[in-house]
Design an enzyme around this catalytic site. Structure first.
Site, mmCIF file in Angstrom:
data_model
loop_
_atom_site.group_PDB
_atom_site.id
_atom_site.type_symbol
_atom_site.label_atom_id
_atom_site.label_comp_id
_atom_site.label_asym_id
_atom_site.label_seq_id
_atom_site.Cartn_x
_atom_site.Cartn_y
_atom_site.Cartn_z
ATOM 1 N N LYS A 1 -8.408 -53.782 17.015
ATOM 2 C CA LYS A 1 -7.260 -53.246 17.746
ATOM 3 C C LYS A 1 -6.136 -54.268 17.755
ATOM 4 O O LYS A 1 -6.360 -55.458 18.005
ATOM 5 C CB LYS A 1 -7.683 -52.879 19.168
ATOM 6 C CG LYS A 1 -6.608 -52.169 19.976
ATOM 7 C CD LYS A 1 -7.155 -51.692 21.321
ATOM 8 C CE LYS A 1 -6.057 -50.965 22.109
ATOM 9 N NZ LYS A 1 -6.575 -50.435 23.396
ATOM 10 N N SER B 1 -4.856 -45.913 24.198
ATOM 11 C CA SER B 1 -4.158 -46.829 23.316
ATOM 12 C C SER B 1 -4.988 -47.269 22.114
ATOM 13 O O SER B 1 -4.470 -47.894 21.188
ATOM 14 C CB SER B 1 -3.717 -48.068 24.095
ATOM 15 O OG SER B 1 -4.844 -48.775 24.614
ATOM 16 N N SER C 1 -7.945 -45.519 27.677
ATOM 17 C CA SER C 1 -7.562 -45.914 26.325
ATOM 18 C C SER C 1 -8.701 -45.985 25.328
ATOM 19 O O SER C 1 -8.464 -46.072 24.127
ATOM 20 C CB SER C 1 -6.831 -47.262 26.364
ATOM 21 O OG SER C 1 -5.558 -47.130 26.952
#
Length: 510
Positions: free
Chosen positions: A120, A195, A219
């Site tokens: 990420k 996210s 997320s």
């Protein structure tokens, strides 16, 4: 917690893949072909991570073959999806060759040996840029790995790049001014969530077998739901975060995603475990999560909350899918009762503590580079700036009350099931849904309540594929257990997954 990175280091030489506009076309959905019906490299990319790791350890596949297959698939399909935003193919192949050499020498192999992963783009990666989806850090290259990145690589995983995120991970739709939007592999006109949307989309598209993520308001769970994969928000402290600006933070956590519950548990097993620098880290070794998950769930006491006790509006298409899942648990021998923990005050608790974290982590950027931040981010930081000591005390007191109420609730029930998201994947051009069945959603947070109310409980929460709408859009079921009960949640999720097999349905990519 969103924290502004440190000083920008010189740019590394890794190859980057930037966003290109994808066709506005709906991707047809098809059932995943059996392994025997898939040829060559695509077969490798669609294997479960547990199976793939076993084949590499047995010598049936080399790390180089596995990495090359995933790089080739990324090359063919990533332009349409835009999940991988930084790619170091040369470095990945060199690392794969070194992994094969270690195996040939008979060295001890980690549980993720030979598996490729893109991290990420909010998680620090030494020598590879970490942009946080912000033009302010488009060339930021950290000098150290974040703890979870270090643990995953120490377990034998091979870094291939970074996955896309919203700006500073703010919001559950993955778009930013550096790389643009990530598109849902099941429908390229729709959001992949966020996210951790880049990671979820990369999993669904077969670009990597596992994905790391983080979760404050959903997320990990929302993108898993949107992309028909599995995502786990662990109990705070299960996966320690370092470095961080708040060692006692219980709102934001890191966690794993996979295409199956077993794969997700495998990644958790290397991410979890104590760290002396993190005071809230739990003592249980992560390796315990590699034990078999299979269990008989007959007699399980299941609380079913299709709209969290009437506290959240839920889109009709989502509700139709979720309401069918109660029958699945009944058919598995569970006792299902419609009930919900007392979530009174959860809205104030979450919004207050989140705003405090945003102000603490990003307030300096608001002062120095306000024009470079998206409007929703500015709003959230300013909400934190307006807080008083009394506001924070009220939120902490409310948080304690909800936790105690949840503790009592989970003495009556073994698990809670509820929708992950209140909506189906929405148009990729929209920042967030502004309406749910006629009820206005005024901010970029409003539509995420079904996820962030659960955040306040402090419980592990698993998003597992629950089926599809009539339009072919994925819907996730949220399985929530008592604090520290990840084994329970994963075991129940595995039993549900085996009974339904919704996660075996794969997208068709252009």
């Amino acid at each position: 917690m969103p924290v502004a990175p440190g000083p920008v280091a010189p740019s590394s030489a890794e190859t980057t893949e930037t966003t290109e506009s994808a066709e506005s076309a709906v991707s047809a959905v098809s059932a995943a072909p059996a392994a025997s019906a898939v040829s060559g490299q695509d077969e490798i990319c669609l294997l479960d991570a547990v199976d793939l790791a076993a084949r590499v350890r047995r010598g049936e596949l080399s790390a180089r073959e596995v990495v090359q297959a995933h790089l080739d698939r990324i090359e063919r399909h990533n332009t349409a999806v835009n999940a991988i935003v930084t790619l170091d193919a040369e470095g990945a192949l060199a690392a794969a060759a070194a992994a094969d050499e270690r195996q040939a020498r008979g060295e001890e192999l980690g549980p993720l040996h030979g598996l490729p992963i893109a991290f990420k783009d909010t998680h620090l990666t030494c020598g590879m840029r970490t942009t946080h989806g912000s033009p302010l850090f488009a060339e930021h290259v950290p000098h150290e790995d974040e703890l979870l990145v270090q643990r995953i690589q120490d377990a034998g995983a091979i870094r291939i790049g970074k996955t896309n995120v919203p700006e500073f991970a703010a919001g559950s739709h993955t778009f930013n001014p550096v790389f643009g939007a990530t598109r849902n592999p099941y429908d390229l006109t729709r959001s992949a969530g966020g996210s951790s949307g880049g990671g979820a989309a990369a999993l669904a598209a077969g670009f990597q077998p596992l994905a790391d993520g983080s979760d404050m308001g959903g997320s990990l769970r929302n993108p898993a739901s949107f992309c028909n994969v599995v995502g786990l928000r662990p109990t705070p402290g299960r996966v320690p975060s370092h470095p961080t600006g708040n060692l006692w933070d219980t709102m934001g956590v890191a966690g794993p995603m996979g295409r199956t519950v077993a794969d997700t548990a495998l990644l958790l097993s290397v991410m979890a475990g104590p760290d002396p620098r993190v005071p809230i880290s739990l003592d249980e070794p992560g390796a315990s999560f590699r034990a078999p998950l299979a269990r008989d769930i007959a007699g399980l006491r299941v609380a079913f909350a299709p709209d969290l006790g009437g506290r959240v509006p839920v889109d009709r298409d989502v509700r139709d899918v979720i309401e069918r899942q109660a029958r699945v648990f009944e058919d598995l021998g569970c006792v299902v009762t419609e009930d919900c923990p007392d979530l009174g005050g959860a809205e104030d608790v979450f919004r207050t503590l989140r705003a405090q974290e945003f102000h603490h982590g990003l307030g300096a950027l608001l002062d120095s580079d306000r024009a470079s931040l998206k409007s929703s981010l500015v709003w959230n930081i300013e909400e934190g700036r307006r807080l008083t000591g009394a506001d924070l005390a009220r939120a902490r007191t409310g948080h304690a009350r909800i936790h105690l109420a949840a503790t009592a609730f989970f003495q009556r029930y073994d698990v809670l099931i509820a929708p992950v998201s209140q909506v189906t994947p929405f148009a990729v051009e929209s920042e967030y849904p502004t309406d749910i069945d006629g009820e206005p959603q005024h901010t970029y947070l409003d539509w995420m309540r079904s996820a962030y109310f659960v955040t306040v409980l402090g419980s592990p929460a698993l998003s597992v594929p629950a089926g599809f709408t009539s339009a072919g859009l994925p819907v996730g079921l949220q399985i929530v257990g008592p604090p520290r009960a990840e084994r329970t949640v994963l075991g129940i999720g595995a039993a549900y997954e085996a009974a339904t097999a919704h996660g075996r349905r794969r997208p068709s990519l252009p």
